[in-house]
Design an enzyme around this catalytic site. Structure first.
Site, PDB file in Angstrom:
ATOM      1  N   GLU A  26       0.820  -1.217   0.000  1.00  0.00           N
ATOM      2  CA  GLU A  26       0.000   0.000   0.000  1.00  0.00           C
ATOM      3  C   GLU A  26       0.849   1.260   0.000  1.00  0.00           C
ATOM      4  OE1 GLU A  26      -4.341  -1.084   1.981  1.00  0.00           O
ATOM      5  OE2 GLU A  26      -3.059   0.360   2.989  1.00  0.00           O
ATOM      6  N   HIS A  84       9.296 -26.308  -1.527  1.00  0.00           N
ATOM      7  CA  HIS A  84       8.734 -27.456  -2.238  1.00  0.00           C
ATOM      8  C   HIS A  84       7.519 -27.070  -3.066  1.00  0.00           C
ATOM      9  CE1 HIS A  84      11.317 -30.371  -0.036  1.00  0.00           C
ATOM     10  NE2 HIS A  84      11.387 -29.335   0.798  1.00  0.00           N
ATOM     11  N   LYS A 104     -14.119  -0.384  -3.815  1.00  0.00           N
ATOM     12  CA  LYS A 104     -15.245  -0.005  -2.946  1.00  0.00           C
ATOM     13  C   LYS A 104     -16.318   0.698  -3.764  1.00  0.00           C
ATOM     14  CE  LYS A 104     -12.465   0.772   1.199  1.00  0.00           C
ATOM     15  NZ  LYS A 104     -11.963   1.803   2.104  1.00  0.00           N
TER      16      LYS A 104
HETATM   17  O1  PA5 Z   1      -3.858   0.813   5.804  1.00  0.00           O
HETATM   18  C1  PA5 Z   1      -4.970   1.222   5.552  1.00  0.00           C
HETATM   19  O2  PA5 Z   1      -5.249   2.416   5.552  1.00  0.00           O
HETATM   20  C2  PA5 Z   1      -6.078   0.262   5.240  1.00  0.00           C
HETATM   21  O3  PA5 Z   1      -5.631  -1.040   5.116  1.00  0.00           O
HETATM   22  C3  PA5 Z   1      -7.104   0.293   6.350  1.00  0.00           C
HETATM   23  O4  PA5 Z   1      -6.486  -0.052   7.557  1.00  0.00           O
HETATM   24  C4  PA5 Z   1      -8.253  -0.657   6.078  1.00  0.00           C
HETATM   25  O5  PA5 Z   1      -8.829  -0.354   4.845  1.00  0.00           O
HETATM   26  C5  PA5 Z   1      -9.305  -0.552   7.160  1.00  0.00           C
HETATM   27  O6  PA5 Z   1      -9.751   0.760   7.294  1.00  0.00           O
HETATM   28  P1  PA5 Z   1     -10.504   1.250   8.556  1.00  0.00           P
HETATM   29  O7  PA5 Z   1      -9.609   1.102   9.737  1.00  0.00           O
HETATM   30  O8  PA5 Z   1     -10.838   2.663   8.280  1.00  0.00           O
HETATM   31  O9  PA5 Z   1     -11.722   0.387   8.710  1.00  0.00           O
END
Ligand code: PA5
Length: 445
Positions: A287, A308, A422
């Protein structure tokens, strides 16, 4: 106490010039983090969490955890992505691998996870397990609006209220969310749940050292002060750039390899307890760096198991990979291979050796084979698997990805790409407010 050791000798040969060229840019990347002058600087709150987390917060988290431990056979952590991977990585890394088969003991609840998928069977089977059991819920969402944990929480809250009544349920639910905004904050306020705050300036994937990770980890019975201690040690070690700084070395080396054509990094362990640490690492790096058409693809293997299955590809597939091995120097428990008079399996040459000695030779042999096969190898060693060393590793990888993202030329602290699925999902589900998107997406079907 010692710091993690990083060895890049078996990677440097491949990209020495690029590594040297990244010295000045690395200094600049450290400066951007230090001064908050780089892109995404609104999200640098994680940088000083280890040294600035007040003891009062740690005490409060421990107290809440104690209450849940006293009253629950199971504690379900509801969250997804950065709101669950860090806790899971640490808890899995510190737990016995077969603990789940022993069942809960008094005041030692099992930690379970929900809201990290939308599997109907997953939820149904979890509910079956919790039927008639005493359980608590830690619901974690920074935005407070994420669909997966919202669905899971609605279902589990209903189940808990049916099982113990609404009043008692309130004492068994803790919410970790934004200080002011989001549906979860509104719900928690209305229902009167105990809450913890995810600071505004800490993004999900950097939040393991906030209540997001600390509360579930404390609930599992682990020492969050030691975890923060380890992280604090690494915060100090990695403070200033320099040729000995492990963060600078790692960030520079992986970028040098990327510039030399290595587009995939595999995080490798030789200890199954690190499986979920790799999952946490993949989110952190994926990310943070995968954007603007750039970024090393973060993958992982658990060895020797995956030698393996994936070993063939790694040894002889397309030469676009390098590996970073996280090695644990000393296992906590000693087991030796016994002598066998008949020796029908032919392994008496290993008799009396520790299993780990064989494991370490597998690691060394694999490295030599991979380097010969064109897979550069970075090696990171920790002394043992405990809270302190995991704390060091967490901070090490967090700071490294900040430096590395700036070397790559991206904003390491946003994740605009996560919104795309989303938007489509909401359009397909006809969420109110998405009427235009719904009409558009239907034309594509
Ligand atoms: O790192 C991030 O920003 C995302 O992975 C969020 O943690 C994830 O989408 C969950 O979001 P939230 O904590 O707002 O529910």
């Amino acid at each position: 106490m010692k710091s993690i050791e990083i060895n890049i000798q078996d990677a440097l040969y491949f990209a020495e010039k690029e590594y040297a060229a990244l010295e000045a840019p690395a200094v600049e990347a450290f400066r951007k983090l230090d001064t908050g002058s780089g892109e995404g600087s609104d999200f640098l709150g994680w940088l000083h969490l280890p040294s600035e987390t007040p003891q009062s917060l740690v005490d409060s988290i421990n107290k809440t955890a104690e209450r849940l431990r006293e009253n629950c056979e199971y504690v379900v952590c509801v969250g997804i992505g950065g709101s669950y991977l860090g806790a899971k990585a640490v808890i899995y890394g510190l737990s016995g691998l077969f603990d789940d088969f022993y069942g809960p003991k008094p005041k030692e609840p099992k930690i379970l996870y929900a809201g990290q998928n939308i599997g109907e069977e997953y939820m149904a089977e979890l509910q079956q397990l919790l039927e008639g059991k005493t359980f608590g819920i830690i619901v974690i969402s920074k935005s407070g609006t994420t669909t997966e944990p919202a669905i899971a929480f609605r279902i589990l809250k209903e189940q808990l209220e049916k099982q113990v009544g609404r009043d008692k349920a309130k004492d068994l639910i803790v919410a970790v969310t934004d200080a002011h905004k989001g549906a979860l904050r509104t719900l928690a306020t209305q229902e009167g749940y105990e809450t913890y705050v995810i600071p505004d300036n800490v993004g999900g994937r950097f939040s393991v050292l906030t209540p997001v990770g600390l509360l579930p980890i404390a609930c599992a019975g682990y020492n969050i002060e030691k975890l923060l201690d380890g992280a604090r040690q690494m915060e100090q070690t990695a403070l200033r750039p320099g040729p000995e700084n492990p963060v600078e070395i790692y960030a520079r080396m992986r970028n040098a390899l990327y510039r030399s054509g290595k587009k995939i990094e595999i995080l490798v362990n030789y200890n199954p307890k690190l499986h979920y640490f790799s999952e946490w690492w993949k989110q952190l790096y994926g990310e943070s760096e995968g954007k603007d058409g750039k970024g090393i693809f973060p993958a992982s293997v658990d060895n020797t198991t995956d030698l393996h299955s994936m070993g063939q590809w790694i040894q002889e597939g397309e030469r676009t990979i390098f590996e970073t091995v996280v090695s644990v120097k000393t296992p906590a428990i000693t087991r030796r291979i016994p002598q066998d008079a008949a020796n029908l399996d032919g392994i008496n040459y290993l008799a009396d050796k520790r299993i780990d000695e064989v494991n370490k030779m597998a690691e060394l042999g694999t490295k030599l084979a991979h380097v010969d096969g064109g897979v550069p190898n970075i090696r990171i060693e920790i002394e043992k698997l405990d809270e302190h060393w995991l704390g060091q590793l967490i901070y090490f990888f967090e700071k490294s990805v900040g430096v590395s993202g700036y070397l790559l030329g991206v904003n390491p602290f946003n994740q605009p790409g996560v919104e795309a699925y989303k938007k489509n999902m909401f359009a397909l589900l006809e969420k109110p407010g998405y009427e235009k998107e719904t009409a558009e997406i239907k034309k594509k079907l």
